[in-house]
Write a protein that holds these residues in place. Sequence first.
Motif, PDB file in Angstrom:
ATOM      1  N   LYS A 133       0.896  -1.241   0.104  1.00  0.00           N
ATOM      2  CA  LYS A 133       0.020   0.142  -0.145  1.00  0.00           C
ATOM      3  C   LYS A 133       0.807   1.352   0.168  1.00  0.00           C
ATOM      4  N   LEU A 134       2.118   1.292   0.409  1.00  0.00           N
ATOM      5  CA  LEU A 134       3.051   2.418   0.445  1.00  0.00           C
ATOM      6  C   LEU A 134       3.568   2.507  -1.010  1.00  0.00           C
ATOM      7  N   SER A 135       3.663   4.079  -1.138  1.00  0.00           N
ATOM      8  CA  SER A 135       4.372   4.802  -2.207  1.00  0.00           C
ATOM      9  C   SER A 135       5.919   4.605  -1.954  1.00  0.00           C
ATOM     10  N   LEU A 136       6.698   4.552  -2.976  1.00  0.00           N
ATOM     11  CA  LEU A 136       8.038   4.692  -2.944  1.00  0.00           C
ATOM     12  C   LEU A 136       8.557   6.084  -2.037  1.00  0.00           C
ATOM     13  N   ASN A 137       7.895   7.022  -2.163  1.00  0.00           N
ATOM     14  CA  ASN A 137       8.185   8.294  -1.347  1.00  0.00           C
ATOM     15  C   ASN A 137       7.730   8.065   0.016  1.00  0.00           C
ATOM     16  N   GLU A 138       6.651   7.406   0.372  1.00  0.00           N
ATOM     17  CA  GLU A 138       6.738   7.106   1.743  1.00  0.00           C
ATOM     18  C   GLU A 138       7.694   6.017   2.330  1.00  0.00           C
ATOM     19  N   MET A 139       8.040   5.119   1.442  1.00  0.00           N
ATOM     20  CA  MET A 139       9.085   4.104   1.947  1.00  0.00           C
ATOM     21  C   MET A 139      10.438   4.699   2.240  1.00  0.00           C
ATOM     22  N   TYR A 140      10.647   5.834   1.588  1.00  0.00           N
ATOM     23  CA  TYR A 140      11.759   6.555   1.384  1.00  0.00           C
ATOM     24  C   TYR A 140      11.860   7.404   2.811  1.00  0.00           C
ATOM     25  N   LEU A 141      10.559   7.887   3.234  1.00  0.00           N
ATOM     26  CA  LEU A 141      10.519   8.875   4.230  1.00  0.00           C
ATOM     27  C   LEU A 141      10.718   7.810   5.477  1.00  0.00           C
ATOM     28  N   LEU A 142      10.260   6.578   5.566  1.00  0.00           N
ATOM     29  CA  LEU A 142      10.306   5.658   6.694  1.00  0.00           C
ATOM     30  C   LEU A 142      11.779   5.228   6.838  1.00  0.00           C
ATOM     31  N   ALA A 143      12.558   5.040   5.599  1.00  0.00           N
ATOM     32  CA  ALA A 143      13.783   4.628   5.889  1.00  0.00           C
ATOM     33  C   ALA A 143      14.796   5.523   6.382  1.00  0.00           C
ATOM     34  N   ASN A 144      14.597   6.958   6.134  1.00  0.00           N
ATOM     35  CA  ASN A 144      15.347   8.016   6.752  1.00  0.00           C
ATOM     36  C   ASN A 144      14.930   8.037   8.412  1.00  0.00           C
ATOM     37  N   ASN A 145      14.182   7.463   8.855  1.00  0.00           N
ATOM     38  CA  ASN A 145      13.975   7.509  10.198  1.00  0.00           C
ATOM     39  C   ASN A 145      14.481   6.512  10.898  1.00  0.00           C
ATOM     40  N   TYR A 146      15.371   5.563  10.241  1.00  0.00           N
ATOM     41  CA  TYR A 146      16.097   4.415  10.910  1.00  0.00           C
ATOM     42  C   TYR A 146      17.696   4.945  10.659  1.00  0.00           C
ATOM     43  N   ASP A 147      18.656   4.166  11.239  1.00  0.00           N
ATOM     44  CA  ASP A 147      19.656   4.503  11.363  1.00  0.00           C
ATOM     45  C   ASP A 147      20.523   3.713  10.183  1.00  0.00           C
ATOM     46  N   PRO A 148      21.313   4.561   9.273  1.00  0.00           N
ATOM     47  CA  PRO A 148      21.677   4.038   8.208  1.00  0.00           C
ATOM     48  C   PRO A 148      22.495   2.656   8.221  1.00  0.00           C
ATOM     49  N   GLY A 149      22.009   1.551   7.588  1.00  0.00           N
ATOM     50  CA  GLY A 149      22.799   0.274   7.511  1.00  0.00           C
ATOM     51  C   GLY A 149      21.838  -0.662   8.649  1.00  0.00           C
ATOM     52  N   SER A 150      21.038  -0.107   9.312  1.00  0.00           N
ATOM     53  CA  SER A 150      20.285  -1.000  10.377  1.00  0.00           C
ATOM     54  C   SER A 150      19.637  -1.940   9.521  1.00  0.00           C
ATOM     55  N   ASP A 151      19.003  -3.129  10.128  1.00  0.00           N
ATOM     56  CA  ASP A 151      18.264  -3.893   9.744  1.00  0.00           C
ATOM     57  C   ASP A 151      16.822  -3.361   9.329  1.00  0.00           C
ATOM     58  N   GLU A 152      16.219  -2.619   9.809  1.00  0.00           N
ATOM     59  CA  GLU A 152      15.108  -2.145   9.503  1.00  0.00           C
ATOM     60  C   GLU A 152      15.237  -1.119   8.091  1.00  0.00           C
ATOM     61  N   TYR A 153      16.304  -0.348   8.339  1.00  0.00           N
ATOM     62  CA  TYR A 153      16.723   0.405   7.094  1.00  0.00           C
ATOM     63  C   TYR A 153      16.829  -0.279   5.945  1.00  0.00           C
ATOM     64  N   ASN A 154      17.671  -1.538   6.045  1.00  0.00           N
ATOM     65  CA  ASN A 154      17.992  -2.330   4.846  1.00  0.00           C
ATOM     66  C   ASN A 154      16.579  -2.858   4.336  1.00  0.00           C
ATOM     67  N   GLU A 155      15.486  -3.436   5.221  1.00  0.00           N
ATOM     68  CA  GLU A 155      14.431  -3.881   5.043  1.00  0.00           C
ATOM     69  C   GLU A 155      13.676  -3.045   3.951  1.00  0.00           C
ATOM     70  N   VAL A 156      13.485  -1.752   4.349  1.00  0.00           N
ATOM     71  CA  VAL A 156      12.623  -0.807   3.698  1.00  0.00           C
ATOM     72  C   VAL A 156      13.117  -0.953   2.461  1.00  0.00           C
ATOM     73  N   PHE A 157      14.181  -0.736   1.836  1.00  0.00           N
ATOM     74  CA  PHE A 157      14.801  -0.717   0.506  1.00  0.00           C
ATOM     75  C   PHE A 157      14.872  -1.675  -0.050  1.00  0.00           C
ATOM     76  N   GLU A 158      14.883  -3.016   0.286  1.00  0.00           N
ATOM     77  CA  GLU A 158      14.812  -4.199  -0.042  1.00  0.00           C
ATOM     78  C   GLU A 158      13.388  -4.699  -0.345  1.00  0.00           C
ATOM     79  N   THR A 159      12.331  -4.282   0.616  1.00  0.00           N
ATOM     80  CA  THR A 159      10.778  -4.409  -0.060  1.00  0.00           C
ATOM     81  C   THR A 159      10.577  -3.456  -0.861  1.00  0.00           C
ATOM     82  N   ALA A 160      10.928  -2.141  -1.179  1.00  0.00           N
ATOM     83  CA  ALA A 160      10.733  -1.236  -2.169  1.00  0.00           C
ATOM     84  C   ALA A 160      10.982  -1.738  -3.379  1.00  0.00           C
TER      85      ALA A 160
END
Length: 478
Positions: free
Chosen positions: A365-392
């Motif tokens: 349901k998320l747009s790429l822009n919404e995923m990008y905003l979410l990724a920026n909320n996580y520490d670069p290189g963290s599991d959550e951060y990587n998961e967002v871009f892999e899911t996108a």
Amino acid sequence: MSFKLYNKIIRTAISTLFLVMPAIFYASDGEVAVSDCSLIRNGDFLTGSLTLDLTGLKVKSNQAVVFTPMIVNGTDTLFLNGAGVYGRTRWYQFERAGKNPLSGPGEIAMRSNKAEIVTLSQNVRYMEWMNGARLELRRTDYGCSACGESEETMSDLAGYREVIYQPVFIFEEAVAETVKLRELSGRAYIDFKVNQTNILPDYRNNLKELGKITASIDSVKNDKDITVTSLSIKGTASPEGPYANNERLAKGRTDALKNYVNQLFKFPAGFIKTSYDPEDWSGLREWVVSSNIDNKDGILSIIDSDLKPDAKNTAIQTSFPEQYRFLLDNVYPSLRHSDYKIEYTIRQFGNLEEIAEVMSESPQKLSLNEMYLLANNYDPGSDEYNEVFETAVRLYPGDETANLNAANSAMQRGDLQSAAKYLSKAGDSDKAIYARGVYSALNGDFEQGISLVQQAISMGMEDKEGILEQMKEALRYK
């Protein structure tokens, strides 16, 4: 468009040579030239090396001079094997004592009148304190018991340090969608009795095929975040039989499916749009092209000809009767299908907490822009951060921005194999070309990396944080 910068340290071992011209120990007893000094790391070992020209050194009979290379960093020192030059009397003492060198068993010992040019080189196990170490040379003079000893040190002959290449990963912010329009499509194979157009739900496999359509509609119609905007149905028939009758069947059966769906979901008038194709020749052609059927070229030439549909079918039947029977029994039934497409919109998600919740439950349901905003909320290189871009990139596999960001994420965590795959689909923007430059550098090809970064900058990308100079610095000490 905007971008954000992240850093990751990539270490490259290098040797730094401080000595350009030979250095010389000047003393009243002659001079010693020191040249070819280096500290070089090779895997788990560090090699210290220098050349001594001892031919000009004059040593008194009862004296000895020992030259000892040292690896030094602060209070840490490691002595390497040295060279000793012994005067005449001292040499005889040395031999009578069992040739026990003054500086230890690794010393190269020689008599004064036979002094020569020697190279001192030794491999030692590399330790962390050696990063930033220097190669030094100590001269120790040994005399008679009343004379005592004297020392002199030549510093900074060579050095070793790690050049830290810090690639800057430039992520691309996807354009925010004003309307998040999506579609869901599928194909159903609904069976009808010969020459009939009315739908019999219990006939053959119809319950399953009709269920495909209704389940697709239910999946979006009952979701509070989704608004269904249109439904289209296109029916097709197979080429056997008269074209006029096939046209009647395709149109009638499509209308029957529309009415069936309308009875279940009560869509407003005009909501369902229909179309039909009396005979699915394109589907037949697609099957033949991908097959190994005999007389393939001949069948294709008939399909591609200017013959009328009925004449085409007859030509295949008469020219290739065996293949025609196979097509009639095994391929023509699949050409009678109903294609449907559901168009819908998804609402915008307004805050990061909501986006994170949707990400865990329904990331589609998320747009790429919404995923990008979410990724920026996580520490670069963290599991959550990587998961967002892999899911996108999994949800938008053909999107250049999704592939670029996934490539950067992969390079950050050291997964260069995945990065290469994503970069191949990241497009040719300045940021994509720059990312390929970083990829080249991380693979050790700094020349190619510099070339690509220069190309990206020439296309308008800003040289943030001196990214080009960092890469050139790493190349100089490669």
